[in-house]
Design an enzyme around this catalytic site. Structure first.
Site, PDB file in Angstrom:
ATOM      1  N   GLU A 176       4.672   0.939  10.041  1.00 55.66           N
ATOM      2  CA  GLU A 176       3.746   1.811  10.874  1.00 55.66           C
ATOM      3  C   GLU A 176       4.845   1.036  12.317  1.00 55.66           C
ATOM      4  OE1 GLU A 176       0.576   1.930  10.245  1.00 55.66           O
ATOM      5  OE2 GLU A 176       0.240   4.291   9.297  1.00 55.66           O
ATOM      6  N   THR A 181       1.119  -1.238   0.180  1.00 52.37           N
ATOM      7  CA  THR A 181       0.223  -0.236  -0.054  1.00 52.37           C
ATOM      8  C   THR A 181       0.647   1.475  -0.292  1.00 52.37           C
ATOM      9  OG1 THR A 181      -1.446  -0.659   1.465  1.00 52.37           O
ATOM     10  CG2 THR A 181      -1.612   1.321   1.342  1.00 52.37           C
ATOM     11  N   THR A 235      -8.397   9.005  15.629  1.00 56.07           N
ATOM     12  CA  THR A 235      -9.080   9.741  16.802  1.00 56.07           C
ATOM     13  C   THR A 235      -7.906  10.941  17.554  1.00 56.07           C
ATOM     14  OG1 THR A 235      -7.861   7.875  18.071  1.00 56.07           O
ATOM     15  CG2 THR A 235     -10.622   8.047  16.851  1.00 56.07           C
TER      16      THR A 235
END
Lengths: 391, 391
Positions: free
Chosen positions: A267, A187, A391
């Site tokens: 990540e 990705t 968030t």
């Protein structure tokens, strides 16, 4: 220099306010000044495709790509017909502005590829985006590749760029992608440029060969994105036409370097892991086995814990349909053959997993085919980043 | 009572020192006193099968199972021919001891199933194991099911047992499994007992139907074990012969209850998640979509972070080959339809994810088939337990 290392390209990246961090670059424009404008593209195999993927597939099918506009801060995926209209408007806007600011270029929206990356399911703030495009086009420069590479970053900690010298011609590239690195494609967004002279079919063949061996073999977390795009643009400005093999080799080298940077910056990862499968009956078998090991959360957590747990590796191999006999499998971790003939061999305490680079070798004893899959460990950092991302 | 709730069964569990924790139960024996000794079994689909799986497959094929010996503290997987000899010796030893201590039973090793669970790749300490078997056989009792259920625990925080009343006959069960819960089977050991009268074929059909709908639809972490075993033993001691449908229903209910307990106690999980797929063209499509969502690390980390990230759910659905149109997908999280027709719908802030139970509904609008896959979130606890498990 990156994507602007080859002749015939200008680029720029600006801060348009799409990202919450003040001053973070988030809109990039790349322009191919020619003389040629041939192109090829490879896109996500996910059936849920973002609007810019649906758009850019059409643009690439047209055979001519004169500009690419990219944004981070929003994927424009799962946004329905309105999201597609937003992509279309972005391409129109970019085409008009590039034509306005480039005396010798008159381009249409159908020659402008669009790439977006960021959160899924939300419309883009079009006023900010279009203002950003205007600023990026005004700033287009022969040395603007670095700013463009920075503008497409999401959770990447650093920009990824590459240049490969073909001898009088070059391939340049930039990519972003730090999570959701998975097969068919890893990705990410990636733009490759070259000043070689090459027709559409030659470019397409070179790009497919390159992505098959590189991006398609990166599997950081088993998740496939809605936005994956790899574009290859050729300006022909060097006046040199390499052989198809030379071109494919250079494009593959560029992709390989970018993949290496992507896996290195995945990540939350603490390890960069190569799963090298040898002795396979076919390439497909080798890839299937490598991917199964790369995706196994128990293998990945073991590596995070510096644990050469070859039993979990064998269990992952055992879930595949590849040709092998369970009692013939050999496994090495960082050079120590901890498993031979399906059972314990060298002392696992000899394995040094304290470094960042890990190599897992799986020998199937079923043939001569081989493949390497690149992946990462599964760490607390991965869980943290991905449970807190939106968030 | 658990597995000793049905008439005709004795069991016991003892501490044999296979586990490092002092006094932890780790060896169990279950004996079927008859009059019948019919049985069925379902085993891991992993091609790398532990020695006890290879052994027990043969035992079940023989049609008569009079005893099961189980150990935690070591999987006896990837241990080669010597590991298989260890399993054989364990069965021999158990058969001799049970015959010695049970005046009316004379059983052979080929009627003793063996189950092991724990670390892969290491030989079992046979002296400790065989001493444990001796102690377990001596302690066999009509109320020994609870001790047996405790002796098969690994990283489980509590034993799992169940009893289903068929009306004059019962199905009892125990299971262990807290990680490596994955399809074809959810990784675990499970022993089911019944005092119903049932032939081998009826038992086999009932067990396959039950596991297809229960254990095969638990996918805690996408990893498939080398040791999965589900055994169903019938004593006929109730004298009642239920219809095949009644038997299948009771066995399915017992398996469903055990699955629920397994998912509730999965390693490090903070959420028990049901992925309910409806509107599928076929059962297989529904299962494929449910499994893809259940296995997606980005979905799992989002749920850990109480984030109703429906975009990641759609991206997971998009990687399947199931029949659906991307712009017709609906997704609800805990009753709030955050996605309709492939795009944003109800306000995601309405979703309450603070509780332990989560329901994700995916409506494909492609037919009338449905399936539910049970899974967990991906938490710091999972990473911690699995990076520290073997060390």
């Amino acid at each position: 220099m990156t994507i602007t290392a080859p002749k015939g390209f200008r680029a720029h990246g600006v801060a348009a306010g799409l990202k919450s961090a003040a001053g973070a670059l988030d809109v990039a424009v790349v322009v191919n000044d020619g003389p040629d404008a041939t192109a090829a593209g490879v896109f996500t195999a996910n059936r849920v495709k973002a609007a810019p993927v649906l758009w850019s597939e059409q643009v690439v099918r047209g055979g001519v790509v004169r500009a690419v506009v990219l944004n981070s801060g929003g994927a424009n995926a799962c946004t329905g017909p309105l999201g597609f209209q937003d992509t279309h408007a972005t391409a129109e806007h970019t085409a008009a502005l590039v034509s306005e600011h480039s005396p010798r270029l008159l381009i249409g929206a159908s020659e402008v590829a669009v790439c977006s990356t960021g959160l899924i399911g939300e419309r883009l703030p079009m006023d900010k985006l279009l203002s950003g495009v205007r600023a990026a086009v005004k700033g287009l420069a022969r040395d603007g590749g670095a700013a463009a590479a920075r503008a497409i970053m999401t959770t990447d900690t650093r920009p990824k760029s590459t240049v490969v010298d073909g001898g009088g011609w070059r391939v340049g590239g930039m990519a972003k992608g730090a999570g959701m690195l998975a097969p068919g494609l890893a990705t990410m967004l990636c733009v490759l440029t070259t000043d070689a002279v090459a027709g559409t079919e030659t470019l397409d063949a070179a790009l497919r060969e390159a992505t098959r061996l590189t991006f398609d073999r990166v599997d950081s977390d088993g998740c496939m994105s809605t936005n994956d795009t790899v574009l290859l643009l050729a300006s022909g400005a060097s006046g040199i036409e390499p052989t198809p093999e030379e071109l494919a080799e250079a494009v593959t080298a560029a992709c390989r370097d970018l993949c290496d940077q992507l896996v290195d910056d995945a990540e939350g990862a603490t390890k960069k892991v190569a799963i090298e499968v040898t002795g396979a009956a076919t390439d497909d078998d080798a890839v299937e086995v490598g991917r199964s090991v790369a995706r196994n959360n128990l293998v990945k957590t073991a590596l995070f814990g510096n644990d050469p747990n070859w039993g979990r590796i064998l269990a992952a191999v055992g879930t595949t349909a590849a040709a092998f006999e369970p009692d013939q499998l050999d496994v090495a971790v960082n050079g120590v053959w901890v498993c031979r003939a399906g059972g314990a061999a060298e002392d696992r305490s000899k394995v040094d997993l304290t470094g960042r680079d890990v190599t897992v070798k799986v020998e199937l004893h079923a043939g001569t085919a081989a493949a390497t899959i690149w992946t990462n460990d599964l760490s607390h950092g991965y869980v943290h980043e991905n449970s807190a991302y939106s968030t």
